[in-house]
Write a protein that holds these residues in place. Sequence first.
Motif, PDB file in Angstrom:
ATOM      1  N   THR A 226       0.810  -1.220   0.000  1.00 58.50           N
ATOM      2  CA  THR A 226       0.000   0.000   0.000  1.00 58.50           C
ATOM      3  C   THR A 226       0.840   1.265   0.000  1.00 58.50           C
ATOM      4  O   THR A 226       0.367   2.319  -0.418  1.00 58.50           O
ATOM      5  CB  THR A 226      -0.922   0.038   1.235  1.00 58.50           C
ATOM      6  OG1 THR A 226      -0.120  -0.026   2.432  1.00 58.50           O
ATOM      7  CG2 THR A 226      -1.900  -1.131   1.218  1.00 58.50           C
ATOM      8  N   SER A 227       2.073   1.178   0.470  1.00 63.95           N
ATOM      9  CA  SER A 227       2.886   2.379   0.618  1.00 63.95           C
ATOM     10  C   SER A 227       4.321   2.107   0.197  1.00 63.95           C
ATOM     11  O   SER A 227       4.940   1.153   0.685  1.00 63.95           O
ATOM     12  CB  SER A 227       2.853   2.863   2.076  1.00 63.95           C
ATOM     13  OG  SER A 227       3.740   3.929   2.283  1.00 63.95           O
ATOM     14  N   VAL A 228       4.836   2.955  -0.692  1.00 63.82           N
ATOM     15  CA  VAL A 228       6.228   2.855  -1.137  1.00 63.82           C
ATOM     16  C   VAL A 228       6.810   4.263  -1.207  1.00 63.82           C
ATOM     17  O   VAL A 228       6.198   5.163  -1.777  1.00 63.82           O
ATOM     18  CB  VAL A 228       6.358   2.187  -2.514  1.00 63.82           C
ATOM     19  CG1 VAL A 228       7.822   2.151  -2.950  1.00 63.82           C
ATOM     20  CG2 VAL A 228       5.792   0.790  -2.495  1.00 63.82           C
ATOM     21  N   THR A 229       7.970   4.423  -0.611  1.00 71.03           N
ATOM     22  CA  THR A 229       8.707   5.677  -0.747  1.00 71.03           C
ATOM     23  C   THR A 229       9.886   5.421  -1.673  1.00 71.03           C
ATOM     24  O   THR A 229      10.749   4.587  -1.368  1.00 71.03           O
ATOM     25  CB  THR A 229       9.210   6.188   0.612  1.00 71.03           C
ATOM     26  OG1 THR A 229       8.086   6.392   1.481  1.00 71.03           O
ATOM     27  CG2 THR A 229       9.968   7.496   0.456  1.00 71.03           C
ATOM     28  N   LEU A 230       9.895   6.122  -2.799  1.00 69.82           N
ATOM     29  CA  LEU A 230      10.931   5.919  -3.799  1.00 69.82           C
ATOM     30  C   LEU A 230      12.066   6.916  -3.587  1.00 69.82           C
ATOM     31  O   LEU A 230      11.831   8.046  -3.152  1.00 69.82           O
ATOM     32  CB  LEU A 230      10.349   6.088  -5.206  1.00 69.82           C
ATOM     33  CG  LEU A 230       9.248   5.102  -5.598  1.00 69.82           C
ATOM     34  CD1 LEU A 230       8.679   5.463  -6.967  1.00 69.82           C
ATOM     35  CD2 LEU A 230       9.771   3.674  -5.610  1.00 69.82           C
ATOM     36  N   PRO A 231      13.285   6.526  -3.918  1.00 72.46           N
ATOM     37  CA  PRO A 231      14.423   7.452  -3.760  1.00 72.46           C
ATOM     38  C   PRO A 231      14.317   8.614  -4.736  1.00 72.46           C
ATOM     39  O   PRO A 231      13.921   8.434  -5.897  1.00 72.46           O
ATOM     40  CB  PRO A 231      15.639   6.577  -4.058  1.00 72.46           C
ATOM     41  CG  PRO A 231      15.127   5.426  -4.839  1.00 72.46           C
ATOM     42  CD  PRO A 231      13.710   5.199  -4.400  1.00 72.46           C
ATOM     43  N   ASN A 232      14.679   9.790  -4.279  1.00 72.97           N
ATOM     44  CA  ASN A 232      14.580  10.962  -5.160  1.00 72.97           C
ATOM     45  C   ASN A 232      15.662  10.983  -6.221  1.00 72.97           C
ATOM     46  O   ASN A 232      15.666  11.865  -7.091  1.00 72.97           O
ATOM     47  CB  ASN A 232      14.594  12.265  -4.347  1.00 72.97           C
ATOM     48  CG  ASN A 232      15.840  12.413  -3.483  1.00 72.97           C
ATOM     49  OD1 ASN A 232      16.899  11.880  -3.818  1.00 72.97           O
ATOM     50  ND2 ASN A 232      15.727  13.131  -2.367  1.00 72.97           N
ATOM     51  N   THR A 233      16.550  10.009  -6.172  1.00 75.60           N
ATOM     52  CA  THR A 233      17.613   9.909  -7.176  1.00 75.60           C
ATOM     53  C   THR A 233      17.169   9.138  -8.417  1.00 75.60           C
ATOM     54  O   THR A 233      17.914   9.093  -9.402  1.00 75.60           O
ATOM     55  CB  THR A 233      18.839   9.202  -6.567  1.00 75.60           C
ATOM     56  OG1 THR A 233      18.401   7.988  -5.930  1.00 75.60           O
ATOM     57  CG2 THR A 233      19.527  10.091  -5.544  1.00 75.60           C
ATOM     58  N   MET A 234      15.991   8.540  -8.388  1.00 72.04           N
ATOM     59  CA  MET A 234      15.534   7.730  -9.526  1.00 72.04           C
ATOM     60  C   MET A 234      15.373   8.588 -10.767  1.00 72.04           C
ATOM     61  O   MET A 234      14.802   9.675 -10.716  1.00 72.04           O
ATOM     62  CB  MET A 234      14.194   7.062  -9.217  1.00 72.04           C
ATOM     63  CG  MET A 234      14.272   5.917  -8.240  1.00 72.04           C
ATOM     64  SD  MET A 234      12.658   5.088  -8.026  1.00 72.04           S
ATOM     65  CE  MET A 234      12.563   4.142  -9.556  1.00 72.04           C
TER      66      MET A 234
END
Length: 675
Positions: A226-234
Amino acid sequence: MKRFLFLIATVAMLAMNASANILFDVGKLRFWVCDDGKSVFLQKVVPGQTVSGDLYIPQIVSDGDKEYTVVGITQSAFSQQTGLTSVYIPNTVKYIQNKAFYKCTSLASVTVPNTLEFLGYQAFENTPWFNAKPNGPVYFGNTLYVYKNPSSMPAGTNIVVKDGTTHIAADAFLGCANLTSIHIPSSVTSIGDAAFLNCTGLTSVTLPNSAKNLGSRLFNGCTSLTSVTLPNTMTFIPKSFFSGCKALSSITIPSNVETIFENAFYNCSSLTSVNIPNKVKAIGYNAFSGCTSLADITVPSSVRYLNYYAFQNTAWLNNQPDGIVYAGNVAYTYKGTPSGILTIKEGTTAIACQAFYECSGITVLRLPNSLLYIGDQAFQKCTSLTYLNLPGNLKAIGDAAFNSCTNLTEITFPNSLISVYSINAFYNTQWYTDQPDGVLYAGPVAIGYKGSYPADRIITVKEGTKAIANHGVGTGAHKVIIPNSVTTLGAYAFEGSSSLKEINIPQSVTSIGYCAFLSTSSLERIDAYVDPANVKLGDDALIMGMPKLEDYYNIIDYGICFHFTGSNRGMDDCVLHVLPGKEESFANAWSWARFKNIVGDLGGGTPAVHGDVDGDGVVSSVDITAIYNYLLNGDDTYLSTSDVDGDGVVSSVDITIIYNILLGNSKAPETATIN
């Protein structure tokens, strides 16, 4: 490849397919040369040989007088070498591919470095070393290799990856249905393909900003997520990254993302809205297809490429009125059945792939001046179209864009055009049928060759041509002469040209697409008048379309330009001729470095024909006048081609050479026309 800068920085050697010809043997081991010209992968055991006992993989190997650093071990390199008992892997090795030591049934001892940046799936499966490990997380140096025996994982398991881990291997937690949460430390820089595939109990994940290299299918089938925090470097969302994450209701796509690959959010049926950041240029096949609750989509004006079914079966598409459906500045599709005149509104910059596929009722097509890109199969089988006026700013036309528009007779091409996927864009049209035999042009782009080749198998591309199309000309030619007006050699431009022996790359060329010379197995000579520092290669050279990024473990064929497969000969047999003083630049440049025979013997310019100073395909008094104008008046219009004898100086000697050609005292090449 700038959109995948991490690949260039960390996988700069992975631009060569493992079946390539740049191979050499050291003892029982076979190595292949990487595109940096300094590194090698250990490809396999020499056919017919076996290795047994203790194996020490060297850090440095030599081929003749050239040394290479061993940086990787390819897929299945030692698979089923049952006599192998121990292996020492040096700290120069960063990449170990899938099944590298699979079923080495005597391999009990493995020494690995802490430098690994990628470890493929099942690399050490069915070995005594692996079998001796207890159930649970198995670490391999600084790599979390795999969770052994997922069925033994207790319900509600929370995994804390130990500090100092730098890589989570491909398939590491594959099928761990009882994994509920995982803490990934900031030391992790890469996570391999399918690392969490079908972890159906996983509910939330935070990927640290340190994790710059993320594989495809990472959360595919994580139905409780339900929840994923993606790296801002992607910089991109890999293919099938969230495919089948049916509980995922929201997602923040990092602002640096430029590409969303195929199936990235396929069947995320709980996703209700998505804000696509304004750096995104390309959205792949089925990217959001099946997101049935997705009613709110913000598509920025930066998007120039939409592949088939990107938003198929979404609430957003279902809610659109009949007529042309726009996604941002892209004409995405047509709801209903168009007929008569189709007018695409001003401000539209791209037409999506298959946007108007089989719209046979369209008789007149009005395209706006703002249009830059026409996608693959965009108007294929629009059989009522008879005339096409392409707008003056158009840059690129995709594969089969107007294929099988059977009544299309007349096409006006703009001079702005710099990319056509191939001749296939206009196959099975009356326009194609009416074209004369020879090199076929779509305005300033050479898109293919029609009819039989001349007896001498020499093709001369006409002056003024700006680009050679993807899958372009010359598959049956022995020699192709490219004028100094060409700036772009498209992807696969000479692919499969098994007869091609000689080609020139003029000074004007600034980009060469991936696999431009794939399987040119007879190529003996390339005359490169360019400065390699000024030429974009591979995906860096893309005009339109999705980058050729495959699964993370298989990036090994990513970005190639020179790849001479198809025979037992390799790049050692092709001589790269360059301008004097540029030898070292080529020897140290990406992809060019794989040429071992680099000779600095070219003249100062790029004449298509020896002595043809003005590049019109003819040796005449005009060429003499051009040199006189430089020597007497300083007119440098043709300076780059005036050094006929290649001594680095434009002088009366160059004029004398042309006089001798005109008088018959010096033979001009068979391609020259003498007036």
